[in-house]
Design a protein around this motif. Structure first.
Motif, PDB file in Angstrom:
ATOM      1  N   ASN A 345       0.831  -1.205   0.000  1.00  0.00           N
ATOM      2  CA  ASN A 345       0.000   0.000   0.000  1.00  0.00           C
ATOM      3  C   ASN A 345       0.868   1.260   0.000  1.00  0.00           C
ATOM      4  O   ASN A 345       0.644   2.202   0.765  1.00  0.00           O
ATOM      5  N   LEU A 346       1.873   1.264  -0.882  1.00  0.00           N
ATOM      6  CA  LEU A 346       2.801   2.379  -0.974  1.00  0.00           C
ATOM      7  C   LEU A 346       2.872   2.897  -2.402  1.00  0.00           C
ATOM      8  O   LEU A 346       2.721   2.124  -3.363  1.00  0.00           O
ATOM      9  N   GLU A 347       3.096   4.185  -2.532  1.00  0.00           N
ATOM     10  CA  GLU A 347       3.415   4.775  -3.823  1.00  0.00           C
ATOM     11  C   GLU A 347       4.467   5.857  -3.613  1.00  0.00           C
ATOM     12  O   GLU A 347       4.444   6.582  -2.629  1.00  0.00           O
ATOM     13  N   PHE A 348       5.416   5.904  -4.541  1.00  0.00           N
ATOM     14  CA  PHE A 348       6.514   6.864  -4.437  1.00  0.00           C
ATOM     15  C   PHE A 348       6.533   7.729  -5.695  1.00  0.00           C
ATOM     16  O   PHE A 348       6.521   7.205  -6.812  1.00  0.00           O
ATOM     17  N   ILE A 349       6.586   9.032  -5.482  1.00  0.00           N
ATOM     18  CA  ILE A 349       6.556   9.993  -6.588  1.00  0.00           C
ATOM     19  C   ILE A 349       7.944  10.615  -6.734  1.00  0.00           C
ATOM     20  O   ILE A 349       8.474  11.218  -5.788  1.00  0.00           O
ATOM     21  N   GLY A 355      16.046  18.868 -14.422  1.00  0.00           N
ATOM     22  CA  GLY A 355      16.013  18.690 -15.869  1.00  0.00           C
ATOM     23  C   GLY A 355      17.186  17.896 -16.409  1.00  0.00           C
ATOM     24  O   GLY A 355      17.362  17.792 -17.625  1.00  0.00           O
ATOM     25  N   TYR A 356      17.988  17.293 -15.519  1.00  0.00           N
ATOM     26  CA  TYR A 356      19.160  16.528 -15.946  1.00  0.00           C
ATOM     27  C   TYR A 356      18.977  15.014 -15.742  1.00  0.00           C
ATOM     28  O   TYR A 356      19.934  14.258 -15.774  1.00  0.00           O
ATOM     29  N   GLY A 357      17.754  14.616 -15.504  1.00  0.00           N
ATOM     30  CA  GLY A 357      17.483  13.186 -15.386  1.00  0.00           C
ATOM     31  C   GLY A 357      17.607  12.621 -13.989  1.00  0.00           C
ATOM     32  O   GLY A 357      17.483  11.414 -13.800  1.00  0.00           O
ATOM     33  N   GLN A 358      17.848  13.487 -12.982  1.00  0.00           N
ATOM     34  CA  GLN A 358      17.936  13.008 -11.605  1.00  0.00           C
ATOM     35  C   GLN A 358      16.576  13.186 -10.935  1.00  0.00           C
ATOM     36  O   GLN A 358      16.166  14.288 -10.601  1.00  0.00           O
ATOM     37  N   TYR A 359      15.902  12.061 -10.755  1.00  0.00           N
ATOM     38  CA  TYR A 359      14.573  12.081 -10.167  1.00  0.00           C
ATOM     39  C   TYR A 359      14.681  11.984  -8.641  1.00  0.00           C
ATOM     40  O   TYR A 359      15.269  11.046  -8.110  1.00  0.00           O
ATOM     41  N   THR A 360      14.115  12.982  -7.945  1.00  0.00           N
ATOM     42  CA  THR A 360      14.165  12.996  -6.486  1.00  0.00           C
ATOM     43  C   THR A 360      12.785  12.655  -5.924  1.00  0.00           C
ATOM     44  O   THR A 360      11.747  12.952  -6.524  1.00  0.00           O
ATOM     45  N   LEU A 361      12.802  12.039  -4.756  1.00  0.00           N
ATOM     46  CA  LEU A 361      11.555  11.613  -4.118  1.00  0.00           C
ATOM     47  C   LEU A 361      10.818  12.827  -3.559  1.00  0.00           C
ATOM     48  O   LEU A 361      11.374  13.602  -2.782  1.00  0.00           O
ATOM     49  N   ARG A 362       9.552  12.966  -3.921  1.00  0.00           N
ATOM     50  CA  ARG A 362       8.774  14.137  -3.509  1.00  0.00           C
ATOM     51  C   ARG A 362       7.933  13.861  -2.262  1.00  0.00           C
ATOM     52  O   ARG A 362       7.560  14.777  -1.550  1.00  0.00           O
ATOM     53  N   ASN A 363       7.581  12.622  -2.004  1.00  0.00           N
ATOM     54  CA  ASN A 363       6.762  12.288  -0.832  1.00  0.00           C
ATOM     55  C   ASN A 363       7.564  11.423   0.136  1.00  0.00           C
ATOM     56  O   ASN A 363       7.295  10.243   0.324  1.00  0.00           O
ATOM     57  N   LYS A 364       8.572  12.018   0.756  1.00  0.00           N
ATOM     58  CA  LYS A 364       9.489  11.254   1.606  1.00  0.00           C
ATOM     59  C   LYS A 364       8.820  10.668   2.836  1.00  0.00           C
ATOM     60  O   LYS A 364       9.283   9.673   3.378  1.00  0.00           O
ATOM     61  N   ASP A 365       7.724  11.278   3.292  1.00  0.00           N
ATOM     62  CA  ASP A 365       7.026  10.727   4.458  1.00  0.00           C
ATOM     63  C   ASP A 365       6.514   9.324   4.181  1.00  0.00           C
ATOM     64  O   ASP A 365       6.429   8.495   5.089  1.00  0.00           O
ATOM     65  N   GLU A 366       6.202   9.054   2.931  1.00  0.00           N
ATOM     66  CA  GLU A 366       5.689   7.732   2.556  1.00  0.00           C
ATOM     67  C   GLU A 366       6.730   6.638   2.786  1.00  0.00           C
ATOM     68  O   GLU A 366       6.386   5.502   3.103  1.00  0.00           O
ATOM     69  N   GLU A 367       8.001   7.002   2.652  1.00  0.00           N
ATOM     70  CA  GLU A 367       9.060   6.006   2.777  1.00  0.00           C
ATOM     71  C   GLU A 367       9.143   5.448   4.191  1.00  0.00           C
ATOM     72  O   GLU A 367       9.486   4.288   4.387  1.00  0.00           O
TER      73      GLU A 367
END
Length: 368
Positions: A345-349, A355-367
């Motif tokens: 029951n988890l989702e990570f955004i 803009g350089y291809g480094q995707y950072t976690l936006r909902n860190k509380d979910e982790e």
């Protein structure tokens, strides 16, 4: 009573990495040491069809006194059928109980290339109950570890198995064929070639019977996770363990001096072994696999290691997502990716803010 020792094959979705690894089994006063050389890491001199490698082990005790020097040479031919396989180098040495440090040196005699690695192991009061079920194939007079039994073409295929418990019998199943050995003696060396078919999957498992207990195992074949402990420093390994360690474990690990890191890592994995008392630790292997896959998938420009990224960390902790949704060209939004883990029951955004291809976690509380 049933004891399951899962020797599952670990499948990787990337090319093999240069590595070699050392495995230890302890029987009475004797230690069996296996050094595995991945064929894909072998370097051949220009114009040569073979390479000569020298493998040496210098073993020192806890007082840093050298107690043994072991050495073997191996000629390795240049041939395509060895791709993704391993070359085993087997040593035996009598040693008393205690802690030992091993300096492993691998030298390419023709090219002068030399690599050295340090390893530690401990000989306790109890022997290894059941060791690794080594599958040793032979072709063109060279022994090697295959990565699969499916479609295997070799002149010889043998099972090499050591153990210390009192076995009544061993049953080996290969597809629908059954081979039973009564009152086997350690080490077991069995010819498997008559039971293997080149056009079959050759799925194999072993059952060891000890009185009213039996142990289920699978063959130990060559897999790429051996690269882990040579690719990553002890400091990196501890930083990676942080992803799965509890608060107390991490507080202890982070304060350790360098000379105690190796032993502490072994202690951590021993405490988190789902099948204690067996040679293999399935959780540890899964962790190694995830770290290496994270590096392959998420490393950016060779400067940011994949395992240090947010995507790498989540992958190491939770594995493959059940579903992925992405908007790479989102209007009026940063490019983003969503990983779904339905069972948890988890989702990570993740969003690419730079803009350089480094995707950072936006909902860190979910982790957490």
């Amino acid at each position: 009573m049933e004891k399951i020792i899962s020797f599952c094959l670990l499948l990787f979705a990337f090319g093999f990495l240069s590595a070699q690894e050392v495995f230890y089994e302890h029987y009475g006063n004797e230690v069996e040491i296996w050094v595995v050389l991945p064929y894909n890491s072998i370097n051949f001199k220009k114009g040569s069809d073979e390479a000569l490698y020298q493998v040496s082990l210098q073993i020192s005790d806890a007082k840093k006194k050298q107690v043994a020097t072991l050495e073997k040479s191996q000629i390795i031919p240049k041939c395509s059928w060895l791709n993704d396989c391993g070359i085993p180098i087997h040593f035996r040495q009598e040693l008393p109980q205690g802690s030992y440090n091993v300096i492993l040196q691998i030298k390419n005699k023709a090219m002068g290339e030399r690599r050295s690695y340090s390893r530690q192991f401990i000989i306790g009061s109890s022997s290894t109950e059941i060791g690794l079920s080594w599958i040793i194939a032979k072709r063109e007079d060279l022994e090697y570890l295959p990565n699969t039994l499916s479609g295997l073409i070799s002149d010889e295929v043998k099972l090499y198995q050591s153990y210390s418990i009192s076995l009544d019998s061993l049953k080996i199943t290969i597809d629908n064929q059954v081979l039973t050995v009564k009152n086997p003696q350690s080490p077991i060396v069995l010819d498997l070639l008559p039971y293997l078919q080149t056009d079959a999957q050759n799925l194999m498992n072993l059952i060891f019977y000890e009185n009213n207990i039996y142990y289920k195992m699978e063959p130990f074949l060559f897999t790429p996770w051996y690269a882990y402990s040579l690719r990553y420093s002890l400091e990196d390994q501890i930083r990676q363990i942080r992803y799965i360690a509890n608060q107390n474990e991490w507080k202890y690990l982070r304060r350790l001096p360098k000379e105690k890191q190796a032993e502490a890592i072994e202690t951590f994995w021993k405490a988190n072994d789902p099948s204690p008392g067996t040679v293999r630790n399935e959780l540890r292997e899964q962790f190694y696999q995830r770290v290496m896959i994270a590096d392959e998938r998420f490393t950016l420009h060779k400067k940011i290691a994949g395992w240090t990224t947010d995507q790498g960390r989540i992958y190491i902790k939770y594995g493959e997502p059940d579903d992925i949704y992405s908007e790479v060209y989102a209007l009026d939004k940063y490019p983003y990716i969503i990983w779904y883990y339905y069972d948890k029951n988890l989702e990570f955004i993740f969003a690419d803010i730079t803009g350089y291809g480094q995707y950072t976690l936006r909902n860190k509380d979910e982790e957490y």
